[in-house]
Every structure is written in C-alpha cells, then in structure tokens.
Design an enzyme around this catalytic site. Sequence first.
Site, PDB file in Angstrom:
ATOM      1  N   SER A  26       0.864  -1.176   0.000  1.00  0.00           N
ATOM      2  CA  SER A  26       0.000   0.000   0.000  1.00  0.00           C
ATOM      3  C   SER A  26       0.900   1.225   0.000  1.00  0.00           C
ATOM      4  O   SER A  26       1.721   1.397   0.907  1.00  0.00           O
ATOM      5  CB  SER A  26      -0.901   0.008   1.237  1.00  0.00           C
ATOM      6  OG  SER A  26      -1.703   1.180   1.257  1.00  0.00           O
ATOM      7  N   ASP A  94      -8.776   4.261   2.033  1.00  0.00           N
ATOM      8  CA  ASP A  94      -9.699   3.121   2.034  1.00  0.00           C
ATOM      9  C   ASP A  94      -8.930   1.801   2.104  1.00  0.00           C
ATOM     10  O   ASP A  94      -9.337   0.866   2.801  1.00  0.00           O
ATOM     11  CB  ASP A  94     -10.601   3.151   0.796  1.00  0.00           C
ATOM     12  CG  ASP A  94     -11.708   4.193   0.892  1.00  0.00           C
ATOM     13  OD1 ASP A  94     -12.029   4.648   2.013  1.00  0.00           O
ATOM     14  OD2 ASP A  94     -12.253   4.567  -0.168  1.00  0.00           O
ATOM     15  N   GLU A  95      -7.801   1.721   1.381  1.00  0.00           N
ATOM     16  CA  GLU A  95      -6.933   0.540   1.469  1.00  0.00           C
ATOM     17  C   GLU A  95      -6.481   0.324   2.909  1.00  0.00           C
ATOM     18  O   GLU A  95      -6.520  -0.792   3.422  1.00  0.00           O
ATOM     19  CB  GLU A  95      -5.667   0.733   0.629  1.00  0.00           C
ATOM     20  CG  GLU A  95      -5.722   0.306  -0.766  1.00  0.00           C
ATOM     21  CD  GLU A  95      -4.375   0.504  -1.477  1.00  0.00           C
ATOM     22  OE1 GLU A  95      -4.396   0.453  -2.703  1.00  0.00           O
ATOM     23  OE2 GLU A  95      -3.334   0.703  -0.835  1.00  0.00           O
ATOM     24  N   LEU A  96      -6.049   1.396   3.541  1.00  0.00           N
ATOM     25  CA  LEU A  96      -5.558   1.320   4.911  1.00  0.00           C
ATOM     26  C   LEU A  96      -6.632   0.776   5.844  1.00  0.00           C
ATOM     27  O   LEU A  96      -6.357  -0.106   6.674  1.00  0.00           O
ATOM     28  CB  LEU A  96      -5.087   2.698   5.382  1.00  0.00           C
ATOM     29  CG  LEU A  96      -4.597   2.793   6.819  1.00  0.00           C
ATOM     30  CD1 LEU A  96      -3.379   1.904   7.046  1.00  0.00           C
ATOM     31  CD2 LEU A  96      -4.275   4.238   7.164  1.00  0.00           C
TER      32      LEU A  96
END
Length: 181
Positions: A26, A94-96
């Site tokens: 990420s 949002d990935e986090l």
Amino acid sequence: MASSSSSASNIPPPTRSWTYHRVFLSFRGKDTRNGFTSHLYAALNRKGITTYKDDKNLRKGNVISDELLKAIEESRFAVIVLSPNYASSTWCLDELCKILDCNNNLGQHIVVVFYGVEPSDVRHQKRTFQEAFKNHQHRFGEDSEKIQRWRDALTQVAAYSGWTSINQNEAELVENIYLKK
C-alpha cells in the site's frame, strides 16, 4: 468449573491457513511508485516473496475495486508505505482501513514504513496529513464518518513500530525490511 465465556476483546483473530506468503503493498504512487516502492517490490521478489503491486491490470478511479479488496484479503502481510501525500488519496485511506480490518479479523500482519514522514505527523495528522484532511473535509463535510474512520486508521497504524526512511540509506532500508512470522 471455569466459565467458558470471555469478552470479545480477549479473543485473538482467527488464524488463517495461508497457501503462500503474499505481500500487499500500500503506497501513494506519485510519492514512491518509481523509487522506493519499486525497489522494495524487486527486493521482495528476489527473496521469493509473492508481492502484489497495483500497477498492473487494475482500473484506476476513486473507488477501490473488488479485485483490490480481494488482493488485500488474500495477503498474509501488508506493507504500508506512509509518505507525505499518502493521506491525500482516498484510495490509499480506504486501502488502509481494509488492511486494518484484515489485521483485526484475519490475523494479517502489518509492516509500516514511514517514508519521508515522522510517525507523529501521521498519528496527529500534522503537516501534509493536516492539509489532506482539510481537503477531505471540504469534499465530504466536516462530520463525515468516513473522515473519522480514516483519521482513526492513521492514528492506529502510526502506533506500530515501523521502519523510517529519514536519515537512512534507502538501499539499506529496502534490504533490511523483512517479513517474519
């Protein structure tokens, strides 16, 4: 006889049987894609570690695709490269959040790299992180639940013991990042 009930907070996340040790990277592309992250990706691959990097066959946009969510869920490890512009990307935030969900619910392991940022800037959303959230508040509204979730995720991940690039030789940093467990 001892009681078999326990609070949910005492129950560890389920352990998953991993078919292979896949790593999900990420990162904020414009900060690190062609530099640090590409070197980290190459080093992990040299070590025989299957690594997912989003620059191949992934649709770009504002909403995380199902493909990306699946890649996060199927990865045993997530390496989060927090860089100056990481929080400016709603995609990264949002990935986090998804990575932290996988950590809490699936036992995914997290490795944090503070690339050109201090952990306290991430934890307290100062400097470029503060600017990013001003923009998000303008876009989504000040009381947005989404913004609070992003803030909480950054605060949580900043508490991890991680690697820092400040005053470090990048080549040595890349080679020293290892994944254990």
